[in-house]
Motif scaffolding. Structure first.
Motif, mmCIF file in Angstrom:
data_model
loop_
_atom_site.group_PDB
_atom_site.id
_atom_site.type_symbol
_atom_site.label_atom_id
_atom_site.label_comp_id
_atom_site.label_asym_id
_atom_site.label_seq_id
_atom_site.Cartn_x
_atom_site.Cartn_y
_atom_site.Cartn_z
ATOM 1 N N HIS A 6 0.819 -1.212 0.000
ATOM 2 C CA HIS A 6 0.000 0.000 0.000
ATOM 3 C C HIS A 6 0.848 1.255 0.000
ATOM 4 C CE1 HIS A 6 -3.463 -2.362 0.326
ATOM 5 N NE2 HIS A 6 -3.055 -2.945 1.417
ATOM 6 N N GLU A 9 0.900 3.034 -3.216
ATOM 7 C CA GLU A 9 -0.337 3.590 -3.750
ATOM 8 C C GLU A 9 -0.717 4.902 -3.086
ATOM 9 O OE1 GLU A 9 -3.127 0.593 -3.012
ATOM 10 O OE2 GLU A 9 -1.969 -0.927 -4.076
ATOM 11 N N GLN A 25 -5.195 6.486 10.187
ATOM 12 C CA GLN A 25 -5.681 5.529 9.196
ATOM 13 C C GLN A 25 -4.727 4.339 9.080
ATOM 14 O OE1 GLN A 25 -8.484 5.225 7.778
ATOM 15 N NE2 GLN A 25 -9.322 7.138 8.517
ATOM 16 N N LEU A 28 -5.361 2.253 12.198
ATOM 17 C CA LEU A 28 -6.708 1.751 12.456
ATOM 18 C C LEU A 28 -6.853 0.244 12.248
ATOM 19 C CD1 LEU A 28 -9.559 4.180 11.396
ATOM 20 C CD2 LEU A 28 -9.451 2.703 13.389
ATOM 21 N N PRO A 29 -6.379 -0.281 11.104
ATOM 22 C CA PRO A 29 -6.540 -1.733 10.918
ATOM 23 C C PRO A 29 -5.931 -2.515 12.056
ATOM 24 C CG PRO A 29 -5.727 -0.706 8.924
ATOM 25 C CD PRO A 29 -5.712 0.348 9.973
ATOM 26 N N ARG A 30 -4.764 -2.055 12.510
ATOM 27 C CA ARG A 30 -4.120 -2.758 13.614
ATOM 28 C C ARG A 30 -4.926 -2.621 14.899
ATOM 29 N NH1 ARG A 30 2.017 -1.866 11.508
ATOM 30 N NH2 ARG A 30 1.085 -1.107 9.596
ATOM 31 N N ALA B 109 -9.897 -5.996 7.692
ATOM 32 C CA ALA B 109 -8.564 -5.463 7.992
ATOM 33 C C ALA B 109 -7.474 -6.405 7.477
ATOM 34 C CB ALA B 109 -8.411 -5.255 9.497
ATOM 35 N N LEU B 110 -7.734 -7.714 7.566
ATOM 36 C CA LEU B 110 -6.703 -8.688 7.185
ATOM 37 C C LEU B 110 -6.519 -8.781 5.674
ATOM 38 C CD1 LEU B 110 -7.499 -11.606 9.649
ATOM 39 C CD2 LEU B 110 -5.380 -10.299 9.558
ATOM 40 N N LYS B 112 -7.809 -6.163 3.184
ATOM 41 C CA LYS B 112 -7.717 -4.901 2.442
ATOM 42 C C LYS B 112 -6.733 -3.924 3.052
ATOM 43 C CE LYS B 112 -10.633 -6.549 -0.354
ATOM 44 N NZ LYS B 112 -9.918 -7.469 -1.267
ATOM 45 N N TRP B 113 -6.232 -4.207 4.213
ATOM 46 C CA TRP B 113 -5.252 -3.334 4.856
ATOM 47 C C TRP B 113 -4.085 -4.180 5.357
ATOM 48 C CZ3 TRP B 113 -6.144 2.023 5.198
ATOM 49 C CH2 TRP B 113 -7.423 2.431 4.780
ATOM 50 N N ARG B 114 -3.610 -5.030 4.488
ATOM 51 C CA ARG B 114 -2.510 -5.892 4.920
ATOM 52 C C ARG B 114 -1.351 -5.071 5.434
ATOM 53 N NH1 ARG B 114 -2.664 -11.041 2.217
ATOM 54 N NH2 ARG B 114 -4.515 -11.048 0.886
ATOM 55 N N PHE B 115 -0.735 -5.572 6.471
ATOM 56 C CA PHE B 115 0.493 -4.943 6.954
ATOM 57 C C PHE B 115 1.459 -6.071 7.279
ATOM 58 C CE2 PHE B 115 -2.706 -5.205 10.277
ATOM 59 C CZ PHE B 115 -2.072 -5.932 11.263
ATOM 60 N N THR B 181 -9.454 -5.715 -5.185
ATOM 61 C CA THR B 181 -8.799 -4.699 -4.358
ATOM 62 C C THR B 181 -8.792 -3.336 -5.049
ATOM 63 O OG1 THR B 181 -7.431 -6.476 -3.550
ATOM 64 C CG2 THR B 181 -6.704 -4.282 -2.999
ATOM 65 N N SER B 185 -8.512 0.368 -3.429
ATOM 66 C CA SER B 185 -7.357 1.232 -3.667
ATOM 67 C C SER B 185 -7.807 2.582 -4.187
ATOM 68 C CB SER B 185 -6.414 0.590 -4.678
ATOM 69 O OG SER B 185 -6.065 -0.694 -4.255
ATOM 70 N N PHE B 194 -10.813 4.063 6.716
ATOM 71 C CA PHE B 194 -10.988 2.638 7.000
ATOM 72 C C PHE B 194 -12.468 2.244 7.092
ATOM 73 C CE2 PHE B 194 -11.344 -0.839 10.091
ATOM 74 C CZ PHE B 194 -10.464 -1.762 9.551
#
Lengths: 310, 292
Positions: A6, A9, A25, A28-30, B109-110, B112-115, B181, B185, B194
């Motif tokens: 990401h 992007e 932002q 937030l996911p975390r 979250a797992l 679409k917002w991978r980290f 995705t 994006s 989010f």
């Protein structure tokens, strides 16, 4: 499966005041995942460790923390009832998995022959899966009751010497568990395999038949080998059900006659909650976990490998 | 088109008949317990005698159902299983809703917002699907005591949410992986946050997986016995525990017709769900084995 980065992007934001919001932002996911991860760490991993610790203590009525090493495991190994429970699990689990697979595969193949009313039949085969094991146990207990159930019914048809009293026979009672569990879960195996059969490319089957292979031969040699992953999943899920079986035993046989139909799950519950043997109960729970891992790890390993190669 | 492949020779016809015979026999095997349960539950007690397992009730009565609901003895009390039926509802509804919402957000979250490390976190949580619950019973009992939730409905709700989120997260994660995705994006480029992206893009396409998750959780929690029997008291027991107590209460004569009516009452909600939404039920069952 590609991991999208990401970072590339995200547009460059010049305004500094947006940085805080962007930061939020980012986190937030975390933050959203954090409670679930914390819960899992504490209630799954922490509790497993806790149970392991308890299994190393002499706890009886209440948890105490005077450590006795692996003495509870030694007691377990010397405990007749544990061996009965473990042996029962091997018998019950083995027969349950094998018969469910046999019936499930057979019904799936037969249903795949362009059957009229296929949907209705499928619904009938699968509905027991929606029931509680307690309900299943109550019903089968009634059917297997020698005085009023199936035995009495067949006798009333004139077969006076017909005997079907497994539920009161210590040597046979374990097979009543198999019967009821197969009734409940075999339709599920049918559904798994039918989905698998429908996913197979028709051209493979046509090719085999053009080569002169008979229908049974086509299934045995061509189609079923394609369904190996389905078979694998089914065995996994069924053995998992078998190891966790608790409600069915409680409702159908109560572990009896005597403790002839005890399984590790009922053994654990009885010792930890009603017989004031928390240490011993914990040790048996850990061995159950070991049993699950022994099935799970090879499964996950092969899943991950096939994903890498696939 | 069937006929193109196999003309109906007598042998083939015989084969067809055999196939149908086996299928019908199997259908009888699966149906028998339900039929026996139903007809027994409408029989007066005096019609229950050796050999009458399959005979229809001569004078059908709903009395066993009334008794099972409001009068039958479950252990020390004789109030039927009606109250416990509502206990189950009071436990199931919040537990299903909470675990589904958490699972949806986790899955979103797992995917679409991978980290870094998010796949590992998923694997970590997934393990919760596989443990035998015996391994958490004793610590859970003690923890519920510390939280002041021993033997309460709130405690049971908590337990079901905790051990349900592994499944709901798995369902939503596998579903959202397949959602393109690109849309997400693009929304991110437009500065959508989010929750906004979840609300506007993911949630509108989530109906099928929400149904799968709700049905799975509903069936699992309604049918639960282990947690129910370990963590409840007489006034907070779910219906499965009450049913087991009713059947195993050994005072006076056994009212088999009442037993069967009680079993039907405990089974009806999940049976109804299965009949109304069988397709989604099957999808939930197979979600664990079919990778998304």
């Amino acid at each position: 499966m590609t991991i999208v980065s990401h970072a590339q992007e995200r547009p460059v934001r010049p305004a500094a005041r947006r940085n805080a919001a962007a930061h939020l932002q980012d986190w937030l996911p975390r933050l959203v995942l954090a409670p679930s991860v914390a819960i899992t760490l504490f209630f799954v991993y922490g509790f497993m460790l806790w149970t392991f610790v308890l299994s190393l203590t002499s706890s009886r009525m209440l948890p105490s923390y005077d450590f006795v090493g692996f003495a509870q495991y030694a007691r377990l190994m010397a405990n007749d009832r544990w061996w009965v429970a473990s042996t029962n699990l091997v018998i019950f689990g083995g027969l349950f998995v094998a018969i469910c697979l046999g019936i499930g595969v057979m019904l799936a193949i037969l249903l795949d022959q362009r059957i009229r009313q296929e949907g209705a039949l499928r619904t009938l085969y699968l509905y027991p899966m929606a029931l509680s094991f307690i309900v299943t146990g109550v019903v089968w207990k009634w059917l297997l009751n020698p005085g009023l159930g199936i035995q009495a019914m067949v006798r009333s048809w004139g077969f006076e010497s017909f005997t079907f009293n497994w539920i009161v026979d210590p040597d046979m009672a374990i097979y009543t568990l198999v019967l009821a569990a197969v009734w409940q879960a075999s339709g599920f195996v049918m559904a798994l395999f039918l989905a698998g059969l429908r996913g197979i490319d028709d051209s493979i089957i046509k090719a085999a038949q053009l080569d002169g292979a008979s229908l049974p031969r086509t299934y045995l040699r061509v189609i079923l080998p394609c369904l190996r992953p389905v078979m694998f999943s089914a065995v996994m899920i069924l053995s998992h059900i078998a190891i966790k079986s608790f409600d069915l035993v409680v409702a159908l046989t109560g572990g009896g006659p005597g403790y002839a139909t005890d399984l590790p799950a009922t053994f654990m519950y009885a010792h930890a909650f009603t017989r004031a043997q928390i240490g011993l109960g914990s040790a048996s729970a850990m061995l159950m976990l070991g049993g699950v891992l022994a099935i799970l790890i090879p499964y996950l390993y092969s899943e991950l490998r096939s994903r890498k190669h696939g | 088109m069937d006929n193109v492949i196999r003309r109906r020779t007598p042998a083939a016809r015989l084969g067809r008949i055999a196939v149908y015979a086996v299928l019908l026999l199997a259908a009888l095997f699966y149906l028998l317990p339900l039929v026996v349960m139903l007809i027994t539950s409408f029989k007066p007690l005096h019609e229950i005698s050796p050999g009458t397992l399959l005979s229809l009730p001569q004078s059908p009565t709903v009395e066993p159902w009334v008794k099972a609901w409001g009068e039958a003895c479950t252990g020390m009390r004789c109030e039927g299983i009606g109250g416990y039926f509502f206990n189950s509802i009071a436990i199931v509804v919040p537990a299903v809703l909470i675990s589904t919402v958490i699972g949806a957000l986790n899955g979103y979250a797992l995917t679409k917002w991978r980290f870094k490390g998010s796949e590992l976190l998923f694997a970590l949580m997934l393990f919760g699907c596989f443990i035998p619950f015996q391994v958490v019973l004793l610590p859970m009992a003690q923890t519920l005591g510390w939280l002041g939730l021993s033997s309460s409905r709130a405690g049971l709700i908590l337990v079901h949410v905790i051990f349900g989120i592994a499944f709901t997260t798995l369902f939503f994660r596998n579903f959202y992986v397949a959602v393109p995705t690109e849309l997400v994006s693009a929304a991110k480029l437009d500065g959508a946050g989010f929750f906004r992206i979840f609300w506007r893009i993911l949630l509108p396409v989530s109906a099928p997986i929400i149904v799968v998750s709700v049905i799975w959780q509903f069936t699992q929690i309604w049918n639960d016995f282990l947690f129910g029997v370990a963590f409840s008291a007489h006034n907070t027991q779910p219906v499965t525990v009450a049913l087991n107590n009713l059947v195993n209460t050994s005072t006076g004569t056994r009212d088999y017709n009442v037993d069967m009516a009680a079993a039907m009452i405990a089974a009806l909600p999940t049976l109804l769900v299965y009949v109304l939404a069988g397709k989604y039920f099957v999808r939930g069952l197979t979600a664990g084995s079919v990778k998304g």
